[in-house]
Design a protein around this motif. Sequence first.
Motif, mmCIF file in Angstrom:
data_model
loop_
_atom_site.group_PDB
_atom_site.id
_atom_site.type_symbol
_atom_site.label_atom_id
_atom_site.label_comp_id
_atom_site.label_asym_id
_atom_site.label_seq_id
_atom_site.Cartn_x
_atom_site.Cartn_y
_atom_site.Cartn_z
ATOM 1 N N GLY A 1 -47.682 19.628 24.473
ATOM 2 C CA GLY A 1 -48.757 20.388 24.558
ATOM 3 C C GLY A 1 -49.992 19.997 23.861
ATOM 4 N N GLY A 2 -49.840 19.169 22.566
ATOM 5 C CA GLY A 2 -51.007 18.815 21.779
ATOM 6 C C GLY A 2 -51.091 17.472 21.602
ATOM 7 N N PRO A 3 -52.392 17.049 21.080
ATOM 8 C CA PRO A 3 -52.581 15.702 21.064
ATOM 9 C C PRO A 3 -51.716 15.037 19.597
ATOM 10 N N SER A 4 -51.699 13.728 19.690
ATOM 11 C CA SER A 4 -50.669 13.108 18.778
ATOM 12 C C SER A 4 -51.685 13.320 17.505
ATOM 13 N N ALA A 5 -51.071 12.803 16.253
ATOM 14 C CA ALA A 5 -51.743 12.794 15.111
ATOM 15 C C ALA A 5 -52.590 11.988 14.832
ATOM 16 N N PHE A 6 -52.603 10.992 15.495
ATOM 17 C CA PHE A 6 -53.508 9.630 15.630
ATOM 18 C C PHE A 6 -53.683 9.192 16.863
ATOM 19 N N PRO A 7 -54.892 8.774 17.026
ATOM 20 C CA PRO A 7 -55.391 7.946 18.335
ATOM 21 C C PRO A 7 -54.443 6.846 18.543
ATOM 22 N N LYS A 8 -54.203 6.384 19.670
ATOM 23 C CA LYS A 8 -53.142 5.191 20.085
ATOM 24 C C LYS A 8 -53.969 4.160 21.027
ATOM 25 N N ALA A 9 -53.671 3.158 20.456
ATOM 26 C CA ALA A 9 -53.931 1.906 21.330
ATOM 27 C C ALA A 9 -52.727 1.504 22.195
ATOM 28 N N ARG A 10 -53.131 1.145 23.365
ATOM 29 C CA ARG A 10 -52.001 0.626 24.092
ATOM 30 C C ARG A 10 -51.919 -1.059 24.501
ATOM 31 N N VAL A 11 -50.876 -1.693 24.110
ATOM 32 C CA VAL A 11 -50.652 -3.050 24.340
ATOM 33 C C VAL A 11 -49.569 -3.414 25.431
ATOM 34 N N VAL A 12 -50.068 -4.280 26.334
ATOM 35 C CA VAL A 12 -48.962 -4.838 27.313
ATOM 36 C C VAL A 12 -48.980 -6.214 27.145
#
Length: 395
Positions: free
Chosen positions: A133-144
Amino acid sequence: MDAAVAECGVQARRSDGKLPPHVTAYLTMGLWLFPDDDYAEVAVKVTGALDRFGCWDAGWSPPTAGGISQARKRLGRDVLAEVFERVARPVASAVTSGAWLRDWRVLAIDGFDVDVPDTTENAAEFGYSRTGGGPSAFPKARVVALTECGTHAFLAAEVGAYAVGEQTLAMPLYARLRRGELLTADRSFYSFAAWDRAQATGADLLWRIQAGIRLPVIEVLADGTYLTVLMDKTIRGGRRDRILAAAADRTLDTCDDAINDRGLPAAHLARVVAYDVPDRSGNGTSELITLATTIIDPAQAGPDELAEAYHLRWEHETANDQLKTHLRGPGRILRSKLPDLVHQEIWAWLLIQHAMTVLITRAADAAAIDPDRISFTRALRLARRSATGSAAISP
């Protein structure tokens, strides 16, 4: 490195500067060899190697952290991505153990996410995950990324915001496939559009299929596998029936109904391998694994070989572990507070991991052993020692 700098148009502004773009790029890669150290300390450690490369004057004093930070901003996000594009090639030789299924080089595609510093700019560029229900502590980049299974080498990658799905980031990577490669993928990557794009390269595919996708049985083969038709989910009714009939007659290639309005295939013949994995979740039940492959002829690869090749896909997790545990360290976030520098740092990360896989695979081939038998941790220690200035001091 010089060619990438020229291609990206970020040549040095001053002829006498001690942080021209190529030096800054090497220093950025050095951050991944020494993740516990600050900018200035990393610069002190790697200037000996840069001196051997002929791009550092021993009379210069090491740059300050502020100077390196400004130089990284001038370098931008594209140079190290271009370097990776130029150097990331398949690593396994014909004798590399664990890298092949017969004559196919086994690859995998998968994704991971990485925490980046919680700045306004990074949050706007990459976004947060939302769990509970809440945002993560840090922004996240996604890599494929595409990975060579036997060596764990990253061969190509796409970097994006967390909200961009793995299937979306994967689509440009399929164009990187080549004939003679066998791409394995988990069930989250299958769609008809993805299969069609990947198969068009001439590479062979071995993908797990989601349970909800209909796989009509066209013909049961002697080895217990069967032929099916993968088709665009918008195809229904009589057109679908005609495509299935054409597949049964082995005339799918000439069936008008199997071509879409853009003149491209709307259906593909595939072979299905299905098997149980006993007690996979530890609760006494078995799990059904359903694989689809472009390898139609059982004589080219038996079902046991294909099942074993699919499970080589887990080698991608080893590559991820090398990045996250050995190079970055568990629980750490990246250093970069600006999106351009996040991209730059990720490409430097992938470059260092690729370089390590080259060193390990060459050593493994020379010793006629599987690259898995060589410790990534020990190899990394050797690389760190050779990258420092002390390695250049004569005995």
